[in-house]
Design an enzyme around this catalytic site. Structure first.
Site, PDB file in Angstrom:
ATOM      1  N   HIS A  82       0.845  -1.198   0.000  1.00 18.51           N
ATOM      2  CA  HIS A  82       0.000   0.000   0.000  1.00 18.51           C
ATOM      3  C   HIS A  82       0.879   1.246   0.000  1.00 18.51           C
ATOM      4  O   HIS A  82       1.985   1.248   0.543  1.00 18.51           O
ATOM      5  CB  HIS A  82      -0.952   0.018   1.199  1.00 18.51           C
ATOM      6  N   ASP A  84      -0.728   4.286   0.821  1.00 18.93           N
ATOM      7  CA  ASP A  84      -1.379   5.255   1.699  1.00 18.93           C
ATOM      8  C   ASP A  84      -0.704   5.262   3.059  1.00 18.93           C
ATOM      9  O   ASP A  84      -0.096   4.261   3.492  1.00 18.93           O
ATOM     10  CB  ASP A  84      -2.875   4.965   1.820  1.00 18.93           C
ATOM     11  N   ASP A 114       6.355   2.318   6.720  1.00 19.25           N
ATOM     12  CA  ASP A 114       5.033   1.686   6.562  1.00 19.25           C
ATOM     13  C   ASP A 114       4.258   2.344   5.431  1.00 19.25           C
ATOM     14  O   ASP A 114       3.494   3.265   5.665  1.00 19.25           O
ATOM     15  CB  ASP A 114       4.270   1.810   7.867  1.00 19.25           C
ATOM     16  N   GLU A 148      -5.241   0.911   2.888  1.00 19.60           N
ATOM     17  CA  GLU A 148      -4.858  -0.098   3.870  1.00 19.60           C
ATOM     18  C   GLU A 148      -4.917   0.450   5.287  1.00 19.60           C
ATOM     19  O   GLU A 148      -5.288  -0.257   6.224  1.00 19.60           O
ATOM     20  CB  GLU A 148      -3.444  -0.614   3.586  1.00 19.60           C
ATOM     21  N   GLU A 149      -4.569   1.713   5.451  1.00 21.51           N
ATOM     22  CA  GLU A 149      -4.512   2.304   6.787  1.00 21.51           C
ATOM     23  C   GLU A 149      -5.899   2.678   7.316  1.00 21.51           C
ATOM     24  O   GLU A 149      -6.049   2.958   8.498  1.00 21.51           O
ATOM     25  CB  GLU A 149      -3.618   3.552   6.777  1.00 21.51           C
ATOM     26  N   GLU A 177       4.877  -5.433   4.326  1.00 16.90           N
ATOM     27  CA  GLU A 177       4.701  -4.737   5.598  1.00 16.90           C
ATOM     28  C   GLU A 177       5.990  -4.777   6.426  1.00 16.90           C
ATOM     29  O   GLU A 177       6.785  -5.719   6.310  1.00 16.90           O
ATOM     30  CB  GLU A 177       3.564  -5.380   6.402  1.00 16.90           C
ATOM     31  N   HIS A 365       4.063   4.937  12.152  1.00 17.44           N
ATOM     32  CA  HIS A 365       2.968   5.771  12.660  1.00 17.44           C
ATOM     33  C   HIS A 365       3.448   6.776  13.707  1.00 17.44           C
ATOM     34  O   HIS A 365       2.625   7.388  14.394  1.00 17.44           O
ATOM     35  CB  HIS A 365       1.844   4.917  13.254  1.00 17.44           C
TER      36      HIS A 365
END
Length: 396
Positions: A82, A84, A114, A148-149, A177, A365
Site C-alpha cells: 500500500h 497510503d 510503513d 490499507e490504513e 509490511e 505511525h
C-alpha cells in the site's frame, strides 16, 4: 580488479542511488488514506517501463493497481503493498514529513517504513529481475492499494475479488509490511491473528438505590459480563498464536448517585488465534453470555479474519523467504503471527501462501518515522534474492 567486478560495483552503486531516490519520491506524495496523490500513477509508470501491463481502478476515492508481467508457464506470485499513510501529525519532526530528507544516514518521512520503503525496495528488486539475462518462469503481479490504513473496504479486498473474477489463482503473495524487529530479516510474518470488535448494550431496570430488589443494575451486570469474557478458555488456540479479549470502553450515563443505572454500553476487541474464524469467536462469546441474553444486545464490528501459512512439501514460499533472508543476513528469521491485521488476509486461502517480510517497524505511525538507508538496501537485497528463487529457471 576484473572488468566484470568493476561492472558489478557500478551496477550496485546505481541500484543504491535508485532505491533511495525512489523512496524519497514516494514519500513526497502526500498520500494520506484514501488519497493516492499521484503515488500509484508514478508507480504504474515505473512498472510499465519494466514491461508490466498495468490496470488502475478507482472506487469511492480509493485507487488500486494490478500490474502483471508473464515470463511463460509457471507459478503465479504477487507482491502486495500500500502507498497510503496515516496523517503526519503529533509533534515536531526533524524534517518536513513529506520531504524524504536524509538525516544521519536515514530517510525521514511519513510512510518511510510503513510501507513505502518496502515498495521502493521491491521496485528495485523487480528491475534487477527483469534485467537478469537468465531464463525465467511464471507470472509476477504487483497488487497496490491506497486503502490499507483506513477501513480497508475498497482496497485489497476489491483487488482480490477482481483477480477471482478473472480466474487468477495466486500460488503465493509477498506482503511488504514492516515486520523486522531489531535487525532486517530477524522476523517475518507467516500469518496474522484475526480481529473482531463489538459494541454490547446492557439493558437493566432503573430504580432507587435503597430498593435494589426492584431494580436490575446494568453496572453490576457489566462487571459480570467483563468477568465472563476475560475468563473464556480458548481451546483451539495455537501455541504461537493466543487469543485475547480487551475491554476498550464502559459507559454508564448516570449522573444521579441514588439511582440504579438501567443502561450500560461496553466495547471490546478480540485478537484471536488462527485456529478460529470470526464465526467461531462469536459463537463462543454468545455461549458464555447465554443466560444473560435477555439483558444484552451485541453489534459485531470490523471483522478481520485470521490466516496462517505453514511449511509446504512443494513449492514452499515460506522456505524461499527463509532462505533469501539467510542468504543475505546469515541468519534464519523468527516466524510470527503477532501484531495487528494486514491486507494479507484478503489473499490468503487454501491455494495461496502469504508471507510478510519488510523493514523494521520501530518508528511506524510515529513522529520522525524513518528507515536507515542500510536497512533499505538490505531488504532490497532480500527481495532480489527471493525473486531470483521464485522466477529464474535453474537446472535441478
Amino acid at each position: 580488479m576484473t572488468l566484470a567486478a568493476q561492472a558489478h560495483i557500478v551496477h550496485r552503486a546505481t541500484q543504491i542511488n535508485t532505491v533511495v531516490d525512489d523512496l524519497q519520491t514516494l514519500i513526497k506524495f502526500k498520500s494520506v488514506t484514501p488519497q493516492q496523490a499521484g503515488a500509484i500513477d508514478w508507480l504504474s509508470g515505473q512498472l510499465r517501463t519494466l514491461g508490466f501491463n498495468c490496470e488502475q481502478f478507482t472506487f469511492n476515492k480509493v485507487t488500486n493497481l494490478i500490474a502483471k508481467i508473464s515470463f511463460g508457464d509457471g507459478p503465479n506470485y504477487a507482491f502486495s503493498g500500500h502507498i497510503d499513510v496515516v496523517p503526519a501529525s503529533g509533534g515536531p519532526w526533524r524534517a518536513e514529513p513529506f520531504s524524504g530528507e536524509i538525516i544521519d544516514g536515514a530517510i525521514y518521512g511519513r510512510g518511510a517504513a510503513d510501507m513505502k520503503g518496502g515498495v521502493a525496495a521491491m521496485l528495485s528488486a523487480s528491475r534487477a529481475l527483469i534485467s537478469h539475462v537468465a531464463e525465467k518462469q511464471g507470472t509476477f503481479y504487483w497488487l497496490i492499494t491506497s486503502d490499507e490504513e483506513g477501513e480497508a473496504e475498497y482496497g485489497s479486498l476489491l483487488i482480490a475479488e477482481r483477480l477471482a473474477q478473472q480466474g487468477i489463482q495466486l500460488d503465493g503473495c509477498i506482503v511488504g509490511e514492516p515486520t523486522s524487529h531489531l535487525h532486517i530479516g530477524d522476523t517475518i510474518k507467516n500469518g496474522r491473528r484475526g480481529a473482531l470488535s463489538a459494541r454490547l448494550v446492557i439493558n437493566g431496570k432503573a430504580g432507587h438505590v435503597a430498593y435494589p430488589e426492584n431494580t436490575i443494575n446494568a453496572a453490576h451486570l457489566s462487571a459480570d459480563v467483563v468477568k465472563r469474557l476475560t475468563n473464556i478458555t480458548w481451546q483451539r488456540d495455537e501455541h504461537s498464536s493466543k487469543t485475547s479479549v480487551q475491554i476498550t470502553g464502559i459507559n454508564i450515563a448516570n449522573v444521579v448517585d441514588n439511582m440504579v443505572p438501567a443502561r450500560c454500553e461496553m466495547t471490546f476487541n478480540i485478537r484471536y488465534s488462527h485456529g478460529y474464524k470470526s464465526s467461531d469467536i462469536k459463537n463462543d462469546i454468545q455461549f458464555a453470555l447465554a443466560d444473560l441474553q435477555q439483558y444484552i444486545d451485541i453489534e459485531w464490528q470490523r471483522p478481520c479474519e485470521s490466516f496462517y501459512t505453514s511449511h509446504q512439501t512443494h513449492n514452499c514460499l515460506l522456505a524461499k523467504v527463509e532462505q533469501a533472508v539467510f542468504d543475505i543476513t546469515g541468519s534464519y528469521p523468527l516466524l510470527s503471527t503477532s501484531g495487528g491485521t494486514s491486507d494479507g488476509r484478503f489473499f490468503a486461502n487454501q491455494y495461496t501462501q502469504v508471507i510478510e517480510c519488510g523493514v523494521r517497524n520501530h518508528t511506524i505511525h510515529q513522529v520522525n518515522e524513518h528507515v536507515p538507508i542500510s536497512d533499505l538496501l538490505k531488504i532490497e537485497q532480500i527481495y532480489t534474492r527471493l525473486l531470483e528463487q521464485i522466477f529464474i529457471l535453474v537446472e535441478r
